[in-house]
Design an enzyme around this catalytic site. Structure first.
Site, PDB file in Angstrom:
ATOM      1  N   CYS A 113       0.788  -1.006  -0.135  1.00 58.40           N
ATOM      2  CA  CYS A 113      -0.330   0.297   0.061  1.00 58.40           C
ATOM      3  C   CYS A 113       0.981   1.061   0.106  1.00 58.40           C
ATOM      4  O   CYS A 113       0.887   2.284  -0.789  1.00 58.40           O
ATOM      5  CB  CYS A 113      -0.798   0.026   1.533  1.00 58.40           C
ATOM      6  SG  CYS A 113      -1.680   1.352   1.344  1.00 58.40           S
ATOM      7  N   CYS A 114       1.535   1.773   0.946  1.00 54.55           N
ATOM      8  CA  CYS A 114       2.570   2.377   0.857  1.00 54.55           C
ATOM      9  C   CYS A 114       3.955   2.652  -0.359  1.00 54.55           C
ATOM     10  O   CYS A 114       4.565   3.530  -0.807  1.00 54.55           O
ATOM     11  CB  CYS A 114       3.825   2.184   2.502  1.00 54.55           C
ATOM     12  SG  CYS A 114       3.709   2.304   3.632  1.00 54.55           S
ATOM     13  N   CYS A 196      -0.912   8.769   6.898  1.00 56.12           N
ATOM     14  CA  CYS A 196      -2.041   8.197   6.868  1.00 56.12           C
ATOM     15  C   CYS A 196      -3.066   7.986   7.983  1.00 56.12           C
ATOM     16  O   CYS A 196      -2.844   7.579   8.760  1.00 56.12           O
ATOM     17  CB  CYS A 196      -2.557   7.126   5.665  1.00 56.12           C
ATOM     18  SG  CYS A 196      -1.952   7.465   4.367  1.00 56.12           S
ATOM     19  N   CYS A 199      -2.955   4.988   9.628  1.00 50.58           N
ATOM     20  CA  CYS A 199      -1.862   4.126  10.151  1.00 50.58           C
ATOM     21  C   CYS A 199      -1.001   4.917  11.249  1.00 50.58           C
ATOM     22  O   CYS A 199      -0.031   4.277  11.414  1.00 50.58           O
ATOM     23  CB  CYS A 199      -0.790   3.611   8.680  1.00 50.58           C
ATOM     24  SG  CYS A 199      -2.385   3.106   7.705  1.00 50.58           S
ATOM     25  N   CYS A 223       8.258   3.404   5.790  1.00 50.39           N
ATOM     26  CA  CYS A 223       7.083   2.770   4.565  1.00 50.39           C
ATOM     27  C   CYS A 223       8.515   2.796   3.041  1.00 50.39           C
ATOM     28  O   CYS A 223       7.716   2.205   2.436  1.00 50.39           O
ATOM     29  CB  CYS A 223       6.312   4.057   4.432  1.00 50.39           C
ATOM     30  SG  CYS A 223       6.869   6.027   4.007  1.00 50.39           S
TER      31      CYS A 223
END
Length: 227
Positions: A113-114, A196, A199, A223
C-alpha cells in the site's frame, strides 16, 4: 566525507540550501508532509525566497487536519506546493482485490500500500532532482540515528539533504513558536509523526516518536521513502 558535506559544515539551514542551489541550480526539491519539521524547512525556504521546488504526496488517506495545515500554509506564504497523487488504476486494483484495509493484515500488504500510495509518486516527483531535502531527525527513530546531514541515495541517484538531522524536538518547537509557523493541530493531541489516518495514532508519554505509525506491527516504522 565528501567535499559537498565539508562545505555544509557550520552553515545555517538557509546557507546550506543556498549553497546546494548554487551547485545544482534548478535541481533542488523539498518533500513536505506538513509535519512540524517540514514546516520549519518550508518557512526557511519561503522566508528567504529560496528557489526550491516544494512538493507533497497526497495518498488519498490523509487526516483532514493535514489538509487544513496545507491550506493555512499556502495562504500564509502565497507559494505553490506541487501535489502528487498515486496512480488511480493501481489504487483501484489494490482496493478491488484486497479491500480498503489490507495493510492491517501483514507487513507485506502494508508495504504494498505504501509503495503504491507513496513511493511510486515520490519517485515521479524526484525525476530530474539532484538534491532532495527532507525533514528527518536522528532522534525520530532508531534507524535514523545513523543518518548524516548529506547522504547519497544510490537507488535514486541523488543527494538526500537532512538539514534538521541533529536538531532536537525542542528546537523544532521553539522555531515554530518564534516564527509563528502554522502547524498540524493533531500535534497538540499526542500525534508526533503523522502519516495516513488509518495508520497513525497518538503516542503515550515516553513512547518513541514513531510508535504511533503502524502501531499494530513490529517493524522499523518506515514506509520505504527513507529506507
Amino acid at each position: 566525507m565528501t567535499d559537498i558535506t565539508t562545505a555544509l559544515v557550520n552553515k545555517s539551514v538557509e546557507e546550506a540550501i543556498q549553497y546546494l542551489l548554487e551547485q545544482y541550480p534548478g535541481a533542488v526539491a523539498f518533500s513536505t508532509s506538513f509535519g512540524q519539521e517540514d514546516q520549519v524547512i518550508s518557512d526557511i525556504i519561503w522566508r528567504n525566497q529560496l528557489p526550491v521546488r516544494v512538493f507533497t504526496l497526497d495518498t488519498g488517506r490523509l487526516f483532514q487536519e493535514t489538509y487544513d495545515v496545507m491550506d493555512l500554509t499556502m495562504a500564509r506564504y502565497k507559494q505553490p506546493v506541487e501535489v502528487y497523487y498515486p496512480d488511480t488504476t493501481a489504487v483501484e486494483k489494490l482496493v478491488s482485490t484486497k479491500g480498503p484495509n489490507s495493510f492491517y493484515e501483514s507487513v507485506e500488504n502494508r508495504k504494498e500500500c505504501c509503495g503504491i500510495r507513496k513511493i511510486v509518486p515520490l519517485n515521479r516527483a524526484l525525476e530530474g532532482v539532484k538534491v532532495w531535502i527532507t525533514g528527518l531527525r536522528a532522534e525520530q527513530s532508531e534507524n535514523r540515528q545513523g543518518m548524516e546531514i548529506l547522504e547519497w541515495d544510490e537507488h535514486r541517484h541523488l543527494y538526500k539533504f537532512n538539514p534538521l538531522i541533529h536538531w532536537g524536538y525542542d528546537e523544532v518547537l521553539a522555531y515554530l513558536e518564534q516564527h509563528n509557523v502554522p502547524y498540524n493541530k493533531l500535534h497538540d493531541k499526542g500525534f508526533i509523526s503523522i502519516g495516513c489516518a488509518p495508520c497513525t495514532r497518538a503516542i503515550e508519554p515516553g513512547e518513541n516518536p514513531r510508535a504511533g505509525r503502524w502501531w499494530w506491527e513490529q517493524s522499523q516504522k518506515e514506509c520505504g521513502l527513507h529506507g
